[in-house]
Design a protein around this motif. Structure first.
Motif, short mmCIF file in Angstrom:
data_model
loop_
_atom_site.label_atom_id
_atom_site.label_comp_id
_atom_site.label_asym_id
_atom_site.label_seq_id
_atom_site.Cartn_x
_atom_site.Cartn_y
_atom_site.Cartn_z
N CYS A 265 0.83 -1.21 0.00
CA CYS A 265 0.00 0.00 0.00
C CYS A 265 0.87 1.26 0.00
N LYS A 266 1.85 1.32 0.90
CA LYS A 266 2.69 2.51 0.98
C LYS A 266 3.57 2.65 -0.25
N ARG A 267 4.04 1.53 -0.77
CA ARG A 267 4.84 1.59 -2.00
C ARG A 267 3.99 2.10 -3.17
N PHE A 268 2.74 1.68 -3.19
CA PHE A 268 1.85 2.15 -4.26
C PHE A 268 1.61 3.65 -4.12
N MET A 269 1.37 4.09 -2.90
CA MET A 269 1.15 5.53 -2.66
C MET A 269 2.36 6.34 -3.14
N MET A 270 3.56 5.87 -2.79
CA MET A 270 4.77 6.59 -3.20
C MET A 270 4.87 6.66 -4.72
N ARG A 271 4.53 5.56 -5.38
CA ARG A 271 4.66 5.53 -6.84
C ARG A 271 3.64 6.45 -7.51
N VAL A 272 2.42 6.47 -6.98
CA VAL A 272 1.42 7.36 -7.58
C VAL A 272 1.83 8.82 -7.32
N ALA A 273 2.31 9.09 -6.12
CA ALA A 273 2.76 10.46 -5.81
C ALA A 273 3.89 10.86 -6.76
N SER A 308 10.81 1.98 -3.48
CA SER A 308 9.77 1.98 -4.52
C SER A 308 9.94 3.11 -5.53
N VAL A 309 10.63 4.16 -5.14
CA VAL A 309 10.83 5.32 -6.04
C VAL A 309 12.28 5.79 -6.01
N LYS A 310 12.67 6.52 -7.04
CA LYS A 310 14.03 7.08 -7.05
C LYS A 310 14.07 8.45 -6.36
N THR A 311 12.93 9.12 -6.38
CA THR A 311 12.84 10.46 -5.79
C THR A 311 13.07 10.38 -4.27
N PRO A 312 13.82 11.32 -3.71
CA PRO A 312 14.01 11.28 -2.26
C PRO A 312 12.69 11.44 -1.49
#
Ligand code: ATP
Ligand code: MG
Length: 397
Positions: A265-273, A308-312
């Motif tokens: 869930c949190k990984r998905f949130m980070m990716r959508v953000a 999950s994302v490259k962005t800090p």
């Protein structure tokens, strides 16, 4: 003798910066001050000096507005006058007469800058003597005064005041880049938002609406958090994306090992953000995650979420105790006494406190993640909070 009432703004940390940075920060600060006062329809004039800003206008109304602006140490309603000891003393006596009574412990704090012929101590003594003539029998107590009078002789004039409204500290909003914040209905993420804004970061929010997977009070509360946060950046939009997370929950609960639900869930949130952040020039994502608060916020799990994302990802309240966070939430107005049902229906009975990136990726591979992310981002609603109001912005298809 001419005196005037003004709001004096004291600038702290900002003053330690190099000249070009200082200039840039002052520009941002002045823009934010003007935006705040314009948003309240207040008339004013400003003057900028070394470490100080003077604002002329309805001081009683201007002072509390300005005290909310980030990058300010404190704010005082002051009397401005000429910078001679006589003029300063006279203004000081007028002020002291309102509050100083015989027998009270009293202190004068004097400052002098680029005014020749007198030291700060001498100025303090002259002012104290002048006050004594009108209100005798005060007791000088520099350590623990009941009434404190501040006098400043500066090259541009004299300043006299007896009260300091504490500011918020920090740096002017707009001087530290831009981040996309995962904004929930909870207590933590609005506080994280406020702390970042106080440090100069401009924010947009992203709220994940769990639909039937989330308690019915959730969406309104999250939007209300955005509305309240917007009062801390007056005259500026606080955009919030509202993303439909139901399709993800449906797919995930049908296909994946539910023990790790909070991690997916949190990984998905980070990716959508991160996907939504592509639309603007964002430097980072941000969350209200807090070490050890819940199973998904162990070091190991936050590591897997980070991957999950490259962005800090900025996590300003990582190390806060809940009591500290709640105290800030109450002070900034985002604490809701009766939040209602904001529970998440997807949380498993025993959420994993430790996960492994390979295992999580294997589970996620059962989903069509890129489509889920793309759909979530492209169907998101955009809401705009501004000056304590919030409404949905209808985006043309
Ligand atoms: P908070 O932590 O803000 O009190 P919470 O306790 O509901 O909210 P947690 O499970 O602790 O949320 O989640 C940690 C962080 O994940 C939150 O601080 C927030 O940044 C983000 N988050 C949680 N739920 C949502 C949501 N529905 N939409 C967007 N972000 C969320
Ligand atoms: Mg939390």
């Amino acid at each position: 003798m001419e005196t005037n009432t003004a709001v004096m703004v004291r600038i702290g940390e900002l003053w330690l910066k190099s000249e070009p940075v200082k200039k840039q920060f002052m520009t941002a600060l002045m823009r934010n001050i003007r935006a705040a006062l314009d948003a309240k329809d207040l008339a004013y004039q400003t003057e900028e000096y070394r470490g100080r800003v003077l604002i002329y206008g309805d001081a009683e109304k201007i002072a509390p507005e300005v005290a909310r602006i980030f990058g300010i140490v404190d704010v005082s309603i002051c009397t401005t006058c000429g910078n001679s000891p006589e003029e300063i003393s006279s203004a000081a006596v007028t002020l002291a007469e309102k509050k100083l009574k015989a027998g009270m412990r009293f202190a004068v704090r004097a400052r002098r800058q680029q005014v020749k012929g007198i030291t700060s101590q001498e100025l303090a003594r002259i002012v104290a003597d002048a006050v004594w003539e009108k209100i005798p029998d005060f007791v000088v107590d520099l350590d623990n005064p009941e009434y404190e009078l501040f006098v400043e002789a500066r090259e541009y004039g004299g300043i006299v005041y007896d009260d300091r409204i504490p500011g918020q500290g920090g740096l002017p909003l707009g001087t530290a880049g831009k981040a996309m914040l995962l904004l929930s209905a909870g207590i933590d993420s609005p506080v994280a938002a406020w702390l970042l804004m106080r440090r100069g970061v401009v924010l947009s929010g992203m709220f994940m609406d769990g639909g039937r997977w989330a308690g019915p009070a959730t969406k309104n509360l999250a939007l209300d958090n955005a509305r309240i946060l917007s009062t801390w950046s007056p005259g500026r939009n606080f955009p919030v994306w509202v993303v439909n997370m139901e399709p993800f929950f449906d797919a995930m609960s049908a296909a994946c090992e539910t023990h790790y639900t909070c991690i997916y869930c949190k990984r998905f949130m980070m990716r959508v953000a991160d996907r939504l952040a592509l639309k603007g020039k964002y430097d980072a994502l941000a969350s209200g995650e807090n070490l050890g608060q819940v199973a998904s916020q162990t070091i190991q799990n936050m590591g897997v979420i980070t991957a999950s994302v490259k962005t800090p990802i900025l996590r300003p309240i990582l190390t806060y105790d809940k009591e500290d966070t709640v105290a800030i939430a109450r002070r900034i107005g985002t604490f809701h006494e009766c939040p209602g049902d904001t529970g998440c229906r997807a949380v498993p009975k025993k959420p994993a406190t430790r996960s492994d990136i390979d295992l999580i990726e294997t589970q996620e591979a059962k989903l069509n993640l890129s489509d889920l992310i793309e759909n979530a981002a492209t169907t998101a609603e955009l809401w705009i909070a501004r000056d304590g109001n919030i409404s949905q912005k209808i985006v043309d298809a």
